[in-house]
Design an enzyme around this catalytic site. Structure first.
Site, mmCIF file in Angstrom:
data_model
loop_
_atom_site.group_PDB
_atom_site.id
_atom_site.type_symbol
_atom_site.label_atom_id
_atom_site.label_comp_id
_atom_site.label_asym_id
_atom_site.label_seq_id
_atom_site.Cartn_x
_atom_site.Cartn_y
_atom_site.Cartn_z
ATOM 1 N N ARG A 92 21.492 41.016 0.943
ATOM 2 C CA ARG A 92 20.402 39.899 2.455
ATOM 3 C C ARG A 92 19.697 41.198 2.508
ATOM 4 O O ARG A 92 18.369 40.585 2.991
ATOM 5 C CB ARG A 92 21.765 39.166 3.736
ATOM 6 C CG ARG A 92 22.153 38.506 2.964
ATOM 7 C CD ARG A 92 23.520 37.880 3.613
ATOM 8 N NE ARG A 92 24.123 36.731 3.125
ATOM 9 C CZ ARG A 92 25.092 36.384 4.596
ATOM 10 N NH1 ARG A 92 26.024 37.143 5.049
ATOM 11 N NH2 ARG A 92 25.574 34.973 3.649
ATOM 12 N N ASN A 107 19.100 33.376 3.020
ATOM 13 C CA ASN A 107 19.894 34.509 3.369
ATOM 14 C C ASN A 107 20.639 35.336 1.712
ATOM 15 O O ASN A 107 21.162 35.703 1.863
ATOM 16 C CB ASN A 107 21.144 34.660 4.413
ATOM 17 C CG ASN A 107 21.639 34.119 4.330
ATOM 18 O OD1 ASN A 107 22.170 32.749 3.728
ATOM 19 N ND2 ASN A 107 22.631 34.137 5.152
ATOM 20 N N GLU A 119 37.075 26.744 -0.645
ATOM 21 C CA GLU A 119 35.332 26.560 -1.183
ATOM 22 C C GLU A 119 35.769 26.779 -2.789
ATOM 23 O O GLU A 119 34.978 25.841 -3.109
ATOM 24 C CB GLU A 119 35.175 27.508 -0.261
ATOM 25 C CG GLU A 119 34.639 27.176 1.047
ATOM 26 C CD GLU A 119 33.362 28.615 2.165
ATOM 27 O OE1 GLU A 119 33.254 29.628 0.910
ATOM 28 O OE2 GLU A 119 33.275 28.273 2.939
ATOM 29 N N LYS A 133 21.955 30.857 -3.492
ATOM 30 C CA LYS A 133 21.582 30.586 -3.087
ATOM 31 C C LYS A 133 20.683 29.484 -3.966
ATOM 32 O O LYS A 133 19.572 30.840 -4.674
ATOM 33 C CB LYS A 133 21.059 30.356 -1.364
ATOM 34 C CG LYS A 133 22.704 30.548 -0.870
ATOM 35 C CD LYS A 133 22.627 31.039 0.741
ATOM 36 C CE LYS A 133 24.021 30.589 1.743
ATOM 37 N NZ LYS A 133 23.671 31.068 2.838
ATOM 38 N N TYR A 167 29.733 22.369 4.673
ATOM 39 C CA TYR A 167 28.917 22.864 5.697
ATOM 40 C C TYR A 167 29.743 22.769 6.587
ATOM 41 O O TYR A 167 28.773 22.253 7.703
ATOM 42 C CB TYR A 167 28.014 23.606 6.076
ATOM 43 C CG TYR A 167 27.536 24.785 4.471
ATOM 44 C CD1 TYR A 167 27.773 26.126 4.895
ATOM 45 C CD2 TYR A 167 26.178 24.764 3.694
ATOM 46 C CE1 TYR A 167 27.366 27.528 4.408
ATOM 47 C CE2 TYR A 167 25.817 26.104 3.647
ATOM 48 C CZ TYR A 167 26.639 26.981 3.593
ATOM 49 O OH TYR A 167 26.058 28.397 3.479
ATOM 50 N N THR A 190 24.784 38.408 8.278
ATOM 51 C CA THR A 190 23.915 36.630 8.374
ATOM 52 C C THR A 190 22.773 37.467 8.396
ATOM 53 O O THR A 190 21.717 36.294 8.062
ATOM 54 C CB THR A 190 25.037 35.884 9.352
ATOM 55 O OG1 THR A 190 26.364 35.884 8.961
ATOM 56 C CG2 THR A 190 24.060 34.201 8.835
ATOM 57 N N PHE A 196 21.145 24.176 13.199
ATOM 58 C CA PHE A 196 20.736 24.584 12.255
ATOM 59 C C PHE A 196 21.764 24.077 10.856
ATOM 60 O O PHE A 196 21.237 24.160 9.865
ATOM 61 C CB PHE A 196 20.978 25.461 12.062
ATOM 62 C CG PHE A 196 22.064 26.523 11.331
ATOM 63 C CD1 PHE A 196 23.307 26.611 10.650
ATOM 64 C CD2 PHE A 196 22.659 27.793 12.786
ATOM 65 C CE1 PHE A 196 24.344 27.451 10.586
ATOM 66 C CE2 PHE A 196 23.505 27.704 13.093
ATOM 67 C CZ PHE A 196 24.935 27.604 11.437
ATOM 68 N N ARG A 198 31.901 40.942 1.190
ATOM 69 C CA ARG A 198 31.294 40.862 2.417
ATOM 70 C C ARG A 198 30.149 41.797 2.368
ATOM 71 O O ARG A 198 29.071 41.243 3.526
ATOM 72 C CB ARG A 198 32.035 40.112 3.832
ATOM 73 C CG ARG A 198 33.492 38.837 3.777
ATOM 74 C CD ARG A 198 31.785 37.567 3.986
ATOM 75 N NE ARG A 198 31.332 37.661 5.499
ATOM 76 C CZ ARG A 198 30.512 36.371 5.995
ATOM 77 N NH1 ARG A 198 30.445 35.374 5.612
ATOM 78 N NH2 ARG A 198 30.038 36.231 7.087
ATOM 79 N N HIS A 246 25.679 33.392 0.013
ATOM 80 C CA HIS A 246 27.085 32.464 0.173
ATOM 81 C C HIS A 246 28.501 33.387 0.034
ATOM 82 O O HIS A 246 28.389 33.841 -1.166
ATOM 83 C CB HIS A 246 27.382 31.087 0.443
ATOM 84 C CG HIS A 246 28.585 31.140 1.232
ATOM 85 N ND1 HIS A 246 28.806 30.359 1.942
ATOM 86 C CD2 HIS A 246 29.909 31.055 0.379
ATOM 87 C CE1 HIS A 246 30.050 30.354 2.855
ATOM 88 N NE2 HIS A 246 30.685 30.090 1.547
HETATM 89 P P1 GDP Z 1 28.263 33.013 6.925
HETATM 90 O O1 GDP Z 1 29.072 33.484 6.511
HETATM 91 O O2 GDP Z 1 27.588 34.981 6.855
HETATM 92 O O3 GDP Z 1 26.841 32.929 5.005
HETATM 93 O O4 GDP Z 1 27.109 32.871 7.630
HETATM 94 P P2 GDP Z 1 27.408 31.412 8.936
HETATM 95 O O5 GDP Z 1 28.965 31.336 8.604
HETATM 96 O O6 GDP Z 1 27.685 32.000 10.359
HETATM 97 O O7 GDP Z 1 26.610 30.632 8.430
HETATM 98 C C1 GDP Z 1 26.288 29.887 7.464
HETATM 99 C C2 GDP Z 1 24.891 29.530 7.214
HETATM 100 O O8 GDP Z 1 24.300 28.985 7.781
HETATM 101 C C3 GDP Z 1 23.921 31.492 6.903
HETATM 102 O O9 GDP Z 1 24.445 31.526 5.706
HETATM 103 C C4 GDP Z 1 22.634 31.246 7.362
HETATM 104 O O10 GDP Z 1 22.182 30.182 5.930
HETATM 105 C C5 GDP Z 1 22.690 29.356 7.851
HETATM 106 N N1 GDP Z 1 22.931 30.080 9.102
HETATM 107 C C6 GDP Z 1 23.216 30.770 10.194
HETATM 108 N N2 GDP Z 1 22.859 30.827 11.403
HETATM 109 C C7 GDP Z 1 22.190 30.427 11.329
HETATM 110 C C8 GDP Z 1 20.405 30.219 12.218
HETATM 111 O O11 GDP Z 1 20.733 30.642 13.540
HETATM 112 N N3 GDP Z 1 20.033 29.218 12.176
HETATM 113 C C9 GDP Z 1 19.648 28.591 10.544
HETATM 114 N N4 GDP Z 1 18.287 28.692 10.352
HETATM 115 N N5 GDP Z 1 20.427 28.867 9.923
HETATM 116 C C10 GDP Z 1 21.339 29.627 9.823
#
Ligand code: GDP
Length: 139
Positions: A102, A112, A126, A9, A49, A91, A57, A85, A115
């Site tokens: 991370r 973080n 994707e 990212k 996304y 996350t 968010f 992962r 992805h």
């Molecule tokens: P991942 O699969 O571990 O990347 O997590 P998710 O699919 O749940 O979320 C996608 C991305 O959204 C994450 O990697 C973070 O960059 C962002 N994200 C997830 N949860 C939050 C949150 O609660 N707040 C904010 N601002 N960003 C979030």
């Protein structure tokens, strides 16, 4: 044999950890089958996304993902979706295991660093979002 999509990212690129992230994949036996650096538009980030479009968010995340260049890769290997992962960590970096990308480099739950696709259906969507068949090595 499996494939997954990885993204370094904008925060990871800005922190100069592209090489560090790739090293972790390679030392864990993961092959890189495709790779490029791009700078997403807001519309492209929103499309990627789309699954999160109802989340609070979503706007902040898609702004962040357009804030600078990213490195997108197709990773290949046995159980590479789960393996990636694990290497990435949770996350929320505060909950991530020691030694994960991370845990070592994330700033907050949004910034973080990486992805990684979370299942085979999302990996297929994707990978196609960023690469056509000619851009992926078949060895
Ligand atoms: P991942 O699969 O571990 O990347 O997590 P998710 O699919 O749940 O979320 C996608 C991305 O959204 C994450 O990697 C973070 O960059 C962002 N994200 C997830 N949860 C939050 C949150 O609660 N707040 C904010 N601002 N960003 C979030």
């Amino acid at each position: 044999m499996e494939r997954t999509l990885s993204i370094i990212k904008p925060d990871g690129v800005a922190k100069n950890v592209i090489g560090e992230v790739i090293k972790r994949f390679e030392t864990n036996g993961i092959k890189i089958a495709a790779m490029k650096m791009i700078h997403l538009t807001k519309t492209q980030a929103q499309g990627f996304y789309a699954v999160h479009k109802e989340r609070p968010f979503y706007d902040s995340l898609t702004d962040f993902m357009t804030s600078g260049p990213i490195v997108v890769m197709v990773l290949e290997g046995k159980d590479v979706i789960a393996k990636n992962r694990k290497i990435m960590g949770a996350t929320n970096f505060e909950e991530a295991e020691a030694g994960t990308i991370r845990k070592d480099y994330a700033t907050n739950i949004e910034k973080n660093v990486v992805h990684g696709s979370d299942a085979s259906e999302t990996a297929a969507f994707e990978i196609k979002y960023f690469f056509n068949a000619l851009e992926i090595q078949n060895k």
